[in-house]
Design a protein around this motif. Structure first.
Motif, PDB file in Angstrom:
ATOM      1  N   HIS A   1      10.042  -4.485  14.371  1.00 61.20           N
ATOM      2  CA  HIS A   1       8.632  -4.429  13.861  1.00 61.20           C
ATOM      3  C   HIS A   1       8.262  -2.665  14.824  1.00 61.20           C
ATOM      4  O   HIS A   1       8.890  -3.000  16.306  1.00 61.20           O
ATOM      5  N   ILE A   2       8.181  -1.892  13.691  1.00 63.17           N
ATOM      6  CA  ILE A   2       7.993  -0.099  14.520  1.00 63.17           C
ATOM      7  C   ILE A   2       6.003  -0.177  14.519  1.00 63.17           C
ATOM      8  O   ILE A   2       5.967  -0.499  12.772  1.00 63.17           O
ATOM      9  N   THR A   3       5.892   0.582  15.728  1.00 64.53           N
ATOM     10  CA  THR A   3       4.602   1.384  15.490  1.00 64.53           C
ATOM     11  C   THR A   3       4.489   2.466  15.292  1.00 64.53           C
ATOM     12  O   THR A   3       5.259   3.327  16.081  1.00 64.53           O
ATOM     13  N   VAL A   4       4.280   3.565  14.446  1.00 60.91           N
ATOM     14  CA  VAL A   4       3.962   4.873  14.941  1.00 60.91           C
ATOM     15  C   VAL A   4       2.538   5.481  14.742  1.00 60.91           C
ATOM     16  O   VAL A   4       1.777   5.048  14.495  1.00 60.91           O
ATOM     17  N   SER A   5       2.554   5.651  15.777  1.00 61.04           N
ATOM     18  CA  SER A   5       0.954   5.973  16.361  1.00 61.04           C
ATOM     19  C   SER A   5       1.031   7.875  17.469  1.00 61.04           C
ATOM     20  O   SER A   5       1.997   8.285  17.621  1.00 61.04           O
ATOM     21  N   ALA A   6      -0.505   8.185  17.809  1.00 61.39           N
ATOM     22  CA  ALA A   6      -0.737   9.382  18.161  1.00 61.39           C
ATOM     23  C   ALA A   6      -2.044   9.109  19.232  1.00 61.39           C
ATOM     24  O   ALA A   6      -2.796   8.534  18.807  1.00 61.39           O
ATOM     25  N   ARG A   7      -1.743   9.746  20.276  1.00 56.65           N
ATOM     26  CA  ARG A   7      -3.022   8.716  20.997  1.00 56.65           C
ATOM     27  C   ARG A   7      -3.292  10.457  22.083  1.00 56.65           C
ATOM     28  O   ARG A   7      -1.984  11.092  22.118  1.00 56.65           O
ATOM     29  N   ASP A   8      -4.416  10.414  22.729  1.00 54.39           N
ATOM     30  CA  ASP A   8      -4.899  11.995  23.397  1.00 54.39           C
ATOM     31  C   ASP A   8      -4.093  10.836  24.730  1.00 54.39           C
ATOM     32  O   ASP A   8      -4.658  10.138  25.726  1.00 54.39           O
ATOM     33  N   ALA A   9      -3.834  12.405  25.452  1.00 56.30           N
ATOM     34  CA  ALA A   9      -3.569  12.668  26.585  1.00 56.30           C
ATOM     35  C   ALA A   9      -3.097  13.841  27.452  1.00 56.30           C
ATOM     36  O   ALA A   9      -3.266  15.213  26.571  1.00 56.30           O
TER      37      ALA A   9
ATOM     38  N   THR B   1      10.099   2.689  23.723  1.00 57.63           N
ATOM     39  CA  THR B   1       9.307   3.604  22.879  1.00 57.63           C
ATOM     40  C   THR B   1       9.946   4.913  22.444  1.00 57.63           C
ATOM     41  O   THR B   1       9.710   5.622  24.367  1.00 57.63           O
ATOM     42  N   PHE B   2       9.618   5.748  21.518  1.00 56.11           N
ATOM     43  CA  PHE B   2      10.174   7.318  21.977  1.00 56.11           C
ATOM     44  C   PHE B   2       8.559   7.642  22.065  1.00 56.11           C
ATOM     45  O   PHE B   2       7.866   7.616  20.835  1.00 56.11           O
ATOM     46  N   ALA B   3       8.642   8.963  22.905  1.00 57.56           N
ATOM     47  CA  ALA B   3       7.176   9.834  22.859  1.00 57.56           C
ATOM     48  C   ALA B   3       7.534  11.203  22.926  1.00 57.56           C
ATOM     49  O   ALA B   3       8.975  11.494  22.839  1.00 57.56           O
ATOM     50  N   PHE B   4       6.715  11.619  21.682  1.00 58.70           N
ATOM     51  CA  PHE B   4       7.320  13.645  22.154  1.00 58.70           C
ATOM     52  C   PHE B   4       5.516  14.414  21.466  1.00 58.70           C
ATOM     53  O   PHE B   4       4.577  13.583  21.056  1.00 58.70           O
TER      54      PHE B   4
ATOM     55  N   GLU C   1      -1.374  15.753  28.586  1.00 57.78           N
ATOM     56  CA  GLU C   1      -0.188  16.810  27.843  1.00 57.78           C
ATOM     57  C   GLU C   1      -1.107  16.909  26.403  1.00 57.78           C
ATOM     58  O   GLU C   1      -0.470  17.326  26.037  1.00 57.78           O
ATOM     59  N   GLY C   2      -1.735  16.288  25.946  1.00 59.22           N
ATOM     60  CA  GLY C   2      -2.001  17.109  24.451  1.00 59.22           C
ATOM     61  C   GLY C   2      -1.611  15.909  24.057  1.00 59.22           C
ATOM     62  O   GLY C   2      -1.295  14.841  24.271  1.00 59.22           O
ATOM     63  N   VAL C   3      -1.510  15.923  22.142  1.00 60.19           N
ATOM     64  CA  VAL C   3      -1.520  14.575  21.401  1.00 60.19           C
ATOM     65  C   VAL C   3      -0.331  14.374  21.667  1.00 60.19           C
ATOM     66  O   VAL C   3       0.865  14.999  21.964  1.00 60.19           O
ATOM     67  N   THR C   4      -0.030  13.354  22.049  1.00 63.42           N
ATOM     68  CA  THR C   4       1.476  12.610  22.053  1.00 63.42           C
ATOM     69  C   THR C   4       1.630  11.031  21.525  1.00 63.42           C
ATOM     70  O   THR C   4       0.965  10.840  20.373  1.00 63.42           O
ATOM     71  N   PHE C   5       3.091  11.678  20.217  1.00 66.79           N
ATOM     72  CA  PHE C   5       3.121  10.137  19.157  1.00 66.79           C
ATOM     73  C   PHE C   5       3.776   9.698  19.711  1.00 66.79           C
ATOM     74  O   PHE C   5       5.016  10.318  20.545  1.00 66.79           O
ATOM     75  N   GLU C   6       3.858   8.189  19.420  1.00 68.55           N
ATOM     76  CA  GLU C   6       4.816   6.798  19.384  1.00 68.55           C
ATOM     77  C   GLU C   6       5.460   6.847  18.708  1.00 68.55           C
ATOM     78  O   GLU C   6       4.835   6.182  17.111  1.00 68.55           O
ATOM     79  N   VAL C   7       6.723   6.276  18.953  1.00 73.15           N
ATOM     80  CA  VAL C   7       7.616   5.521  17.959  1.00 73.15           C
ATOM     81  C   VAL C   7       8.056   4.558  18.489  1.00 73.15           C
ATOM     82  O   VAL C   7       8.524   4.779  19.253  1.00 73.15           O
TER      83      VAL C   7
END
Ligand code: ADP
Length: 374
Positions: free
Chosen positions: A292-300, A368-371, A302-308
């Motif tokens: 089960h994989i989710t890809v999303s973006a959230r405000d943080a 969680t890989f985030a960038f 340090e700026g918009v953070t993408f997560e896989v």
């Protein structure tokens, strides 16, 4: 003009604003709360004269917002932005700002930094002044450009070196693995079992070296910048990634959930590779649970953070730094195949986009890989 500086409701001894402005090395002026220039310094006058304005105290009595507006009318984006930020300082929405802008003369490529500060004062009728100073930063900018060009040259040379070496090593490697295979087929039966085993290792080693060289080449090629950054709709990019990985996702029954993603400025090819690598890894390092994989973006912060996020076998936080280094692997190639380029490539892509990448273990299972980007 003497004013008393006001701080936290208290007023200090009178300060000679003219003397203070004259002590500054850049062209400086003071504005009243309406934005009218009420004082200019010596350097301001010297600069005005040098640039062809004969009148003494040129600009005095003019409204600075109008000056910016006029320059903006001449399609000067910097003057426009300066005007907007200055209005915010005059309105009390911000205390100060810095803005670097080009101001080239016929003989020189010049850059200035405009430093704007709101100064609370207690003089009657003037609750505050706004001080503006323009500092010539041409030399540091020139040095920065020179350094960037030098680094670019070194980087280009390194890339060419890697490409040349990977290319030149292919032919001898091909011979080694080709003849090794041939020897195994034709004469393998003449060798004792250990001899056959050794030959097998030589051939396998050669093949692995070939895939390492291929990985190195793809790393260099994938991060070559050949175009200007452009607005990228990440939802579209994720659609393409999902389509490319359709077969793999179906084969492993992967539930992939993609949230609404913002547009970013960047290199679409690289961004596609970034998401593709992270999703491929999430599938490759799956656990026995249905992936089960989710890809999303959230405000943080340090700026918009993408997560896989995946529910795979997970990765120890002890590897936080090494994981993004070239050729780093935490599994043997005969257990889970790979060459350790994927995450290094992800890091390079994120860095090209002036972001950061990291991972953390999930509470339940997986990682969680985030960038960030830009
Ligand atoms: P490769 O997959 O070729 O080994 P990568 O650079 O993509 O190279 O990954 C480096 C290492 O990080 C992998 O060997 C693996 O141990 C670990 N890794 C990467 N992604 C994940 C993931 N989603 N879950 C668990 N471990 C991972």
């Amino acid at each position: 003009m003497s004013v008393s500086l006001a701080r936290d409701g208290d007023t200090g001894p009178p300060v000679d604003v003219g003397g203070f402005l004259d002590s500054l090395s850049g062209q400086a002026c003071a504005l009243d709360p309406e934005g009218t220039v009420v004082m200019v310094n010596r350097e301001w006058n010297r600069f005005a004269e040098e640039n062809g304005y004969a009148d003494k105290n040129h600009g005095l009595g003019l409204n600075y917002l109008e000056i910016c507006g006029r320059a903006a009318g001449e399609a000067n984006d910097h003057a426009d932005r300066l005007g907007v930020a200055l209005k915010e300082v005059l309105n009390g929405d911000r205390e100060s700002f810095l803005h670097a802008y080009p101001c080239h003369s016929p003989t020189e490529n010049r850059w200035f930094q405009c430093q704007v500060t709101r100064l609370p004062v207690s003089q009657e009728g003037e609750e505050f002044l706004v001080l503006i100073q323009h500092v010539n930063i041409s030399e540091p900018i020139r040095q920065l450009h020179q350094r960037t060009n030098e680094l670019q040259l070194v980087n280009d040379a390194m890339q060419q070196f890697v490409v040349a070496v990977s290319h030149d090593l292919r032919a001898p490697l091909r011979e080694m693995t080709g003849f090794g295979d041939l020897a195994r087929q034709r004469y393998g039966h003449l060798l004792p079992e250990t001899g056959q085993e050794y030959l097998g290792h030589i051939v396998d080693g050669g093949k692995r070296m070939r895939s390492l060289l291929d990985g190195l080449l793809s790393y260099v090629r994938a991060t070559e910048i050949q175009e200007e950054p452009q607005p990228c709709d990440l939802n579209e990019i994720l659609d393409e990634v999902t389509e490319d990985l359709e077969h793999v996702l179906a084969m492993h029954n992967v539930a992939l959930q993609v949230g609404d993603l913002p547009a970013v400025n960047g290199y679409p090819g690289m961004l596609k590779l970034l998401f593709k690598n992270l999703i491929e890894n999430a599938v490759k390092y799956r656990s026995e649970a249905p992936p089960h994989i989710t890809v999303s973006a959230r405000d943080a912060e340090e700026g918009v953070t993408f997560e896989v996020v995946d529910n795979g076998i997970g990765i120890s936080p002890d590897y936080a730094k090494q994981a993004f280094r070239m050729f780093q692997r935490f599994h043997r190639a005969d257990e889970i195949p790979g060459i350790g380029i994927g995450l290094a490539l992800c890091r390079k892509i994120v860095e090209v986009h002036r972001g950061k990448i990291w991972f953390k273990p999930n509470e339940g299972r997986g990682s969680t890989f985030a960038f960030t980007i830009g």
